[in-house]
Write a protein that holds these residues in place. Structure first.
Motif, PDB file in Angstrom:
ATOM      1  N   VAL A 253       0.864  -1.184   0.000  1.00 28.74           N
ATOM      2  CA  VAL A 253       0.000   0.000   0.000  1.00 28.74           C
ATOM      3  C   VAL A 253       0.904   1.239   0.000  1.00 28.74           C
ATOM      4  CG1 VAL A 253      -1.789   1.290   1.221  1.00 28.74           C
ATOM      5  CG2 VAL A 253      -1.789  -1.220   1.289  1.00 28.74           C
ATOM      6  N   ALA A 254       0.693   2.124  -0.968  1.00 27.99           N
ATOM      7  CA  ALA A 254       1.492   3.342  -1.051  1.00 27.99           C
ATOM      8  C   ALA A 254       1.410   4.107   0.263  1.00 27.99           C
ATOM      9  CB  ALA A 254       0.997   4.209  -2.207  1.00 27.99           C
ATOM     10  N   GLY A 255       2.536   4.690   0.659  1.00 27.80           N
ATOM     11  CA  GLY A 255       2.542   5.316   1.978  1.00 27.80           C
ATOM     12  C   GLY A 255       3.438   6.526   2.087  1.00 27.80           C
ATOM     13  N   MET A 256       3.302   7.214   3.203  1.00 26.80           N
ATOM     14  CA  MET A 256       4.134   8.363   3.521  1.00 26.80           C
ATOM     15  C   MET A 256       4.892   8.073   4.807  1.00 26.80           C
ATOM     16  SD  MET A 256       3.046  12.388   3.824  1.00 26.80           S
ATOM     17  CE  MET A 256       2.694  12.490   2.063  1.00 26.80           C
ATOM     18  N   HIS A 257       6.175   8.392   4.811  1.00 25.18           N
ATOM     19  CA  HIS A 257       6.997   8.161   5.987  1.00 25.18           C
ATOM     20  C   HIS A 257       6.460   8.910   7.203  1.00 25.18           C
ATOM     21  CE1 HIS A 257      10.632   7.476   3.107  1.00 25.18           C
ATOM     22  NE2 HIS A 257      10.031   6.336   3.384  1.00 25.18           N
ATOM     23  N   SER A 258       6.525   8.263   8.356  1.00 26.32           N
ATOM     24  CA  SER A 258       6.113   8.932   9.596  1.00 26.32           C
ATOM     25  C   SER A 258       6.968  10.169   9.847  1.00 26.32           C
ATOM     26  CB  SER A 258       6.223   7.959  10.776  1.00 26.32           C
ATOM     27  OG  SER A 258       7.555   7.496  10.928  1.00 26.32           O
ATOM     28  N   GLN A 259       8.252  10.117   9.445  1.00 29.58           N
ATOM     29  CA  GLN A 259       9.139  11.263   9.647  1.00 29.58           C
ATOM     30  C   GLN A 259       8.664  12.478   8.857  1.00 29.58           C
ATOM     31  OE1 GLN A 259      10.051   8.189   8.976  1.00 29.58           O
ATOM     32  NE2 GLN A 259      11.760   7.539  10.264  1.00 29.58           N
ATOM     33  N   LYS A 260       8.131  12.228   7.658  1.00 31.70           N
ATOM     34  CA  LYS A 260       7.668  13.336   6.816  1.00 31.70           C
ATOM     35  C   LYS A 260       6.394  13.953   7.385  1.00 31.70           C
ATOM     36  CE  LYS A 260       7.195  14.576   1.961  1.00 31.70           C
ATOM     37  NZ  LYS A 260       7.348  14.122   0.564  1.00 31.70           N
ATOM     38  N   ILE A 261       5.517  13.111   7.913  1.00 28.67           N
ATOM     39  CA  ILE A 261       4.310  13.632   8.566  1.00 28.67           C
ATOM     40  C   ILE A 261       4.699  14.441   9.804  1.00 28.67           C
ATOM     41  CG2 ILE A 261       2.217  12.977   9.809  1.00 28.67           C
ATOM     42  CD1 ILE A 261       2.025  10.531   7.953  1.00 28.67           C
ATOM     43  N   GLY A 262       5.615  13.898  10.604  1.00 25.83           N
ATOM     44  CA  GLY A 262       6.064  14.604  11.803  1.00 25.83           C
ATOM     45  C   GLY A 262       6.714  15.936  11.482  1.00 25.83           C
ATOM     46  N   ASN A 263       7.497  15.967  10.399  1.00 23.69           N
ATOM     47  CA  ASN A 263       8.151  17.211   9.992  1.00 23.69           C
ATOM     48  C   ASN A 263       7.117  18.290   9.688  1.00 23.69           C
ATOM     49  OD1 ASN A 263       9.221  19.042   7.642  1.00 23.69           O
ATOM     50  ND2 ASN A 263      11.050  18.262   8.656  1.00 23.69           N
ATOM     51  N   ALA A 264       6.032  17.898   9.019  1.00 26.43           N
ATOM     52  CA  ALA A 264       4.987  18.870   8.683  1.00 26.43           C
ATOM     53  C   ALA A 264       4.296  19.394   9.936  1.00 26.43           C
ATOM     54  CB  ALA A 264       3.964  18.226   7.745  1.00 26.43           C
ATOM     55  N   ASN A 279      10.317  35.536   3.591  1.00 30.62           N
ATOM     56  CA  ASN A 279       8.980  35.249   3.062  1.00 30.62           C
ATOM     57  C   ASN A 279       8.794  33.795   2.627  1.00 30.62           C
ATOM     58  OD1 ASN A 279       6.335  36.077   2.451  1.00 30.62           O
ATOM     59  ND2 ASN A 279       6.849  36.362   0.289  1.00 30.62           N
ATOM     60  N   ILE A 280       9.335  32.862   3.407  1.00 31.67           N
ATOM     61  CA  ILE A 280       9.104  31.444   3.112  1.00 31.67           C
ATOM     62  C   ILE A 280       8.138  30.823   4.126  1.00 31.67           C
ATOM     63  CG2 ILE A 280      11.342  31.119   2.004  1.00 31.67           C
ATOM     64  CD1 ILE A 280      12.270  29.716   4.586  1.00 31.67           C
ATOM     65  N   GLY A 281       7.725  31.622   5.095  1.00 36.96           N
ATOM     66  CA  GLY A 281       6.777  31.121   6.080  1.00 36.96           C
ATOM     67  C   GLY A 281       7.450  30.318   7.169  1.00 36.96           C
ATOM     68  N   PRO A 282       6.677  29.530   7.911  1.00 37.14           N
ATOM     69  CA  PRO A 282       7.239  28.731   9.011  1.00 37.14           C
ATOM     70  C   PRO A 282       8.213  27.678   8.482  1.00 37.14           C
ATOM     71  CG  PRO A 282       4.832  28.806   9.109  1.00 37.14           C
ATOM     72  CD  PRO A 282       5.224  29.351   7.782  1.00 37.14           C
ATOM     73  N   ILE A 283       9.205  27.359   9.286  1.00 40.76           N
ATOM     74  CA  ILE A 283      10.109  26.251   8.980  1.00 40.76           C
ATOM     75  C   ILE A 283       9.973  25.207  10.082  1.00 40.76           C
ATOM     76  CG2 ILE A 283      11.724  27.721   7.715  1.00 40.76           C
ATOM     77  CD1 ILE A 283      13.575  27.671  10.152  1.00 40.76           C
ATOM     78  N   ALA A 284      10.422  23.995   9.787  1.00 46.32           N
ATOM     79  CA  ALA A 284      10.342  22.922  10.779  1.00 46.32           C
ATOM     80  C   ALA A 284      11.268  23.228  11.954  1.00 46.32           C
ATOM     81  CB  ALA A 284      10.708  21.589  10.143  1.00 46.32           C
ATOM     82  N   ILE A 285      10.850  22.798  13.124  1.00 45.57           N
ATOM     83  CA  ILE A 285      11.668  22.973  14.325  1.00 45.57           C
ATOM     84  C   ILE A 285      12.920  22.105  14.217  1.00 45.57           C
ATOM     85  CG2 ILE A 285      11.766  22.465  16.791  1.00 45.57           C
ATOM     86  CD1 ILE A 285      10.184  24.983  16.192  1.00 45.57           C
ATOM     87  N   GLU A 286      14.084  22.762  14.171  1.00 44.35           N
ATOM     88  CA  GLU A 286      15.374  22.084  14.092  1.00 44.35           C
ATOM     89  C   GLU A 286      16.383  22.869  14.929  1.00 44.35           C
ATOM     90  OE1 GLU A 286      16.094  19.282  12.740  1.00 44.35           O
ATOM     91  OE2 GLU A 286      14.356  18.885  11.464  1.00 44.35           O
ATOM     92  N   PRO A 287      17.392  22.190  15.504  1.00 38.96           N
ATOM     93  CA  PRO A 287      18.361  22.893  16.354  1.00 38.96           C
ATOM     94  C   PRO A 287      19.076  24.049  15.668  1.00 38.96           C
ATOM     95  CG  PRO A 287      18.505  20.539  16.734  1.00 38.96           C
ATOM     96  CD  PRO A 287      17.561  20.717  15.592  1.00 38.96           C
ATOM     97  N   TYR A 288      19.342  23.940  14.358  1.00 42.14           N
ATOM     98  CA  TYR A 288      20.002  25.024  13.631  1.00 42.14           C
ATOM     99  C   TYR A 288      19.084  25.642  12.564  1.00 42.14           C
ATOM    100  CZ  TYR A 288      24.246  23.324  15.879  1.00 42.14           C
ATOM    101  OH  TYR A 288      25.183  22.945  16.809  1.00 42.14           O
ATOM    102  N   GLY A 289      17.798  25.345  12.637  1.00 45.30           N
ATOM    103  CA  GLY A 289      16.879  25.906  11.658  1.00 45.30           C
ATOM    104  C   GLY A 289      17.182  25.461  10.246  1.00 45.30           C
ATOM    105  N   ALA A 290      17.590  24.202  10.077  1.00 43.83           N
ATOM    106  CA  ALA A 290      18.011  23.714   8.766  1.00 43.83           C
ATOM    107  C   ALA A 290      16.819  23.500   7.846  1.00 43.83           C
ATOM    108  CB  ALA A 290      18.780  22.399   8.928  1.00 43.83           C
ATOM    109  N   VAL A 291      16.921  24.016   6.619  1.00 43.95           N
ATOM    110  CA  VAL A 291      15.954  23.765   5.558  1.00 43.95           C
ATOM    111  C   VAL A 291      16.748  23.180   4.398  1.00 43.95           C
ATOM    112  CG1 VAL A 291      14.190  24.747   4.039  1.00 43.95           C
ATOM    113  CG2 VAL A 291      14.535  25.696   6.328  1.00 43.95           C
TER     114      VAL A 291
END
Length: 344
Positions: A253-264, A279-291
């Protein structure tokens, strides 16, 4: 509270994540029958004859004959794809989400003095804030279907159903939310407040955990492609038997990683220094703000906005400059990780 010396930082320090999604499962349905009929989506394999479209070396650019020879050599690929059936127009993404308590207890800490000051700092935050700010942002990300990622783009309608108990569910019109501005009037509703309250109660320890069953329905169009997670291809050898794109599936069954859902769900950081400028909006919570897709760390230690700089003060009882820095530090702890200090 008295502050602690720098050598009082724990060299072994780890926190378990408190937002725990399952993998997401992909189903196909129709908008009118989305609540009663849904069939698992399977991956399809395609072999395609592509063209050369990458940037060429200068020697090839300057020699028309070499360029023609290069173009003549087709770009053959075998890839995975996933699409709705011809009689389906709606993607259903289904997963469960658990919110855990216990943020005041690291899973590993080898310094008793640090542990004491950390617990005091955490309890002070919980007593003052109760995780209400963070919980509301997590709730908006759930209700807006941010976890659909590319499947959210171009959808005619999106509905998110959050099952709280066997008899109670919250239903959200995902496209009605503002996913760039958490404080927008569009994001104010009693159901958002209710979901946020459930999340905050779990994070602050008023209840041991919260468990939600979440279904998102995106009307993308009949037989349209949908986008599961893509697997990382580690073996990039030039073999005709190797697929260049491998999509994720769970027991076919096609799926999405739990990590990707958590990142969102944890894409809530609007407190980084360049937020108003880029002007990119919110970013994921990361120790160094990595995108990673932008190749940028928005919380550079030189600006003293990274997690470790702020956490080292916060955990020793030093008051941070503003409340948003505290929210950020707490959000990283909710994310979890290994944060011990080097003895150097």
């Amino acid at each position: 509270m008295a502050t602690k010396a720098k050598n009082d930082m724990a060299s072994v320090l780890a926190f378990e994540k408190k937002i725990v999604p399952s993998d997401g499962y992909f189903y196909g349905t129709t908008w009118d029958k989305r609540n009663s009929e849904a069939l698992p989506l399977k991956l399809r394999e395609k072999s395609v004859r592509g063209t050369i479209s990458n940037r060429l070396k200068k020697a090839l650019q300057d020699d028309p004959m070499k360029l023609d020879a290069k173009v003549e050599n087709a770009n053959l690929q075998t890839v995975d794809s996933c699409a709705l059936a011809v009689d389906q127009d709606t993607l259903k993404l289904h997963f469960t989400l658990k919110i855990l308590s216990g943020i005041a207890q690291p899973s590993a800490c080898n310094n008793e003095n640090f542990y004491e000051s950390y617990v005091n700092a955490i309890n002070s935050y919980i007593n003052e804030e109760g995780f209400k700010n963070l919980a509301r942002r997590y709730a908006i990300n759930i209700a807006s279907g941010r976890f659909l990622w590319r499947n959210r783009v171009g959808a005619e309608q999106i509905e998110v159903v959050v099952k709280l108990t066997e008899t109670e569910s919250l239903i959200f019109n995902a496209l009605s939310f503002d996913i760039k501005d958490f404080d927008s009037d569009k994001n104010k509703s009693d159901d958002i407040d209710k979901l946020a309250n459930e999340i905050a109660n779990a994070l602050s320890g008023k209840q041991p955990f919260a468990l939600f069953e979440i279904s998102a329905y995106a009307q993308v169009g009949q037989a349209q492609d949908v986008y599961p997670s893509e697997e990382l291809v580690l073996d990039k050898t030039n073999s005709k038997n190797k697929k260049s794109k491998i999509l994720y599936h769970i027991e076919e069954v096609a799926g999405m990683h739990s990590q990707k859902i958590g990142n969102a769900i944890r894409t809530i950081d609007t407190w980084y220094p360049e937020y108003q400028e880029v002007n990119i909006g919110p970013i994921a919570i990361e120790p160094y703000g990595a995108v990673t897709n932008l190749g940028k760390a928005y919380r550079n230690p030189k600006a003293k906005a990274d997690f470790f700089t702020l956490f080292d003060k916060f955990a020793r009882g030093i008051k941070l400059e503003n409340k948003n820095d505290e929210h950020y530090v707490m959000a990283v702890l909710v994310r979890g990780g290994v944060f011990g200090a080097s003895k150097d």
